[in-house]
Motif scaffolding. Structure first.
Motif, PDB file in Angstrom:
ATOM      1  N   GLY A  57      26.874  27.081   3.564  1.00  0.00           N
ATOM      2  CA  GLY A  57      26.152  27.425   2.349  1.00  0.00           C
ATOM      3  C   GLY A  57      25.680  26.165   1.657  1.00  0.00           C
ATOM      4  N   GLY A  58      24.806  26.341   0.712  1.00  0.00           N
ATOM      5  CA  GLY A  58      24.223  25.208   0.006  1.00  0.00           C
ATOM      6  C   GLY A  58      22.894  25.647  -0.561  1.00  0.00           C
ATOM      7  N   GLU A  59      21.863  24.946  -0.204  1.00  0.00           N
ATOM      8  CA  GLU A  59      20.522  25.289  -0.678  1.00  0.00           C
ATOM      9  C   GLU A  59      19.577  25.204   0.526  1.00  0.00           C
ATOM     10  N   SER A  60      19.104  26.369   0.963  1.00  0.00           N
ATOM     11  CA  SER A  60      18.345  26.396   2.218  1.00  0.00           C
ATOM     12  C   SER A  60      17.052  25.593   2.139  1.00  0.00           C
ATOM     13  N   CYS A  91      25.612  32.148   3.916  1.00  0.00           N
ATOM     14  CA  CYS A  91      24.782  32.092   2.711  1.00  0.00           C
ATOM     15  C   CYS A  91      23.465  31.347   2.974  1.00  0.00           C
ATOM     16  N   ALA A  92      23.296  30.112   2.513  1.00  0.00           N
ATOM     17  CA  ALA A  92      22.067  29.385   2.833  1.00  0.00           C
ATOM     18  C   ALA A  92      21.894  29.289   4.353  1.00  0.00           C
ATOM     19  N   VAL A  95      20.200  32.309   5.493  1.00  0.00           N
ATOM     20  CA  VAL A  95      18.756  32.210   5.200  1.00  0.00           C
ATOM     21  C   VAL A  95      18.072  31.410   6.315  1.00  0.00           C
ATOM     22  N   ARG A 121      16.349  36.130  -0.738  1.00  0.00           N
ATOM     23  CA  ARG A 121      17.177  35.081  -1.328  1.00  0.00           C
ATOM     24  C   ARG A 121      17.612  35.466  -2.742  1.00  0.00           C
ATOM     25  N   ASN A 122      18.761  34.955  -3.131  1.00  0.00           N
ATOM     26  CA  ASN A 122      19.250  35.089  -4.521  1.00  0.00           C
ATOM     27  C   ASN A 122      19.232  36.534  -5.016  1.00  0.00           C
ATOM     28  N   ILE A 152      27.723  33.692  -3.956  1.00  0.00           N
ATOM     29  CA  ILE A 152      27.186  32.686  -4.885  1.00  0.00           C
ATOM     30  C   ILE A 152      25.686  32.541  -4.611  1.00  0.00           C
ATOM     31  N   ARG A 153      24.883  32.988  -5.522  1.00  0.00           N
ATOM     32  CA  ARG A 153      23.416  32.984  -5.309  1.00  0.00           C
ATOM     33  C   ARG A 153      23.093  33.475  -3.896  1.00  0.00           C
ATOM     34  N   HIS A 198      30.988  33.673   1.556  1.00  0.00           N
ATOM     35  CA  HIS A 198      31.560  32.373   1.940  1.00  0.00           C
ATOM     36  C   HIS A 198      33.026  32.489   2.353  1.00  0.00           C
TER      37      HIS A 198
HETATM   38  N1  LIG Z   1      25.627  29.679  -1.885  1.00  0.00           N
HETATM   39  C1  LIG Z   1      24.499  29.512  -1.206  1.00  0.00           C
HETATM   40  O1  LIG Z   1      24.494  29.080  -0.069  1.00  0.00           O
HETATM   41  C2  LIG Z   1      23.255  29.820  -1.948  1.00  0.00           C
HETATM   42  C3  LIG Z   1      22.029  30.018  -1.084  1.00  0.00           C
HETATM   43  C4  LIG Z   1      20.755  29.698  -1.838  1.00  0.00           C
HETATM   44  N2  LIG Z   1      20.508  30.640  -2.874  1.00  0.00           N
HETATM   45  C5  LIG Z   1      19.581  29.659  -0.845  1.00  0.00           C
HETATM   46  O2  LIG Z   1      18.742  30.468  -0.895  1.00  0.00           O
HETATM   47  O3  LIG Z   1      19.526  28.827  -0.021  1.00  0.00           O
END
Ligand SMILES: NC(=O)CC[C@H](N)C(=O)O
Length: 241
Positions: A57-60, A91-92, A95, A121-122, A152-153, A198
């Motif tokens: 996870g993180g920010e894709s 998560c990310a 995506v 997403r989100n 988380i998001r 996660h």
């Molecule tokens: N916790 C997460 O990995 C968040 C994913 C993030 N919102 C994304 O679109 O990449």
């Protein structure tokens, strides 16, 4: 017979890397006859050493930009879609592994693909709307209790895309918030597994144990098909060549 040595990478461009490695280490004790190496992956060379990969996870969007810059996007696509290595995205990471994503930044974002799905997403809002929910994950085995899903998001799978091979997308988990429709939060298509939540943040090792079991299975199958003597370092090198 299980392969004696397996290298599992965790894509380490950004996001929850150490948490996955900690749980992988714990999960690996369930397979005492296999030696695991867990490797942080930041270069194509490191990726080429891996038998399987987790995308955390993180920010894709950030992950895609960094992967492009490091020349990793094409090798990742090859790893997932041509070499069919076992890959799990959380998560990310989910995506990144989708063929399509909606609610992307303007101009879209680059994906690795591999899952014939479109993710949204989100779905549940921003960081402050993070939540936990007990999930019923039947793939963990009969009689297993609920799994605490941390969202988380988080993205959800909004649609299985009709196309080549999409019939193989299996829904492995859903979450239902009060007053809303159930959302798909775990899917698998062949070698590719994705979760919106996660497991690495829960301390509950069951999904990691299950996934590593699949990796061991896939690797022994692959090595058998290639007629390799299981566990010989020499043959492992031939396979990698
Ligand atoms: N916790 C997460 O990995 C968040 C994913 C993030 N919102 C994304 O679109 O990449």
């Amino acid at each position: 017979m299980p392969p004696s040595a397996i290298t599992v990478g965790v894509l380490a461009l950004q996001g929850g890397v150490v948490e996955h490695i900690a749980l992988l280490n714990r999960a690996s004790t369930s397979y005492p006859s296999t030696t695991f190496h867990f490797l942080e992956v930041r270069t194509p060379e490191q990726l080429s050493l891996c038998d399987a990969l987790i995308i955390p996870g993180g920010e894709s969007t950030t992950m895609a930009i960094v992967a492009r810059r490091l020349g990793l996007l094409e090798p990742l696509r090859e790893f997932v879609k041509i070499n069919n290595r076992p890959v799990w995205g959380t998560c990310a990471g989910l995506v990144m592994l989708a063929e399509q994503a909606s609610a992307t930044k303007q101009g879209g974002q680059e994906l690795i693909g591999g899952l014939d799905v479109r993710v949204l997403r989100n779905k549940f809002g921003t960081q402050v709307q993070s939540f936990v929910a007990d999930l019923k994950l039947d793939f963990l085995g009969e009689g297993e209790g609920p799994f605490r899903g941390v969202f988380i998001r988080a993205p959800v799978v909004e649609e299985v895309i009709n196309g080549n091979g999409s019939g193989n997308v299996k829904v492995l988990g859903t979450v239902k918030k009060p007053g809303e429709e159930a959302d798909i939060v775990a899917v698998r298509q062949g070698n590719v597994f994705g979760t919106s939540f996660h497991p690495e943040l829960t301390g509950d090792v069951r999904v990691h144990v299950w996934w590593l079991g699949n990796v061991v299975e896939a690797l022994s199958q692959r090595r058998k098909e290639r007629g390799l003597v299981v566990g010989s370092g020499k043959n492992d090198a031939v396979e990698a060549a």
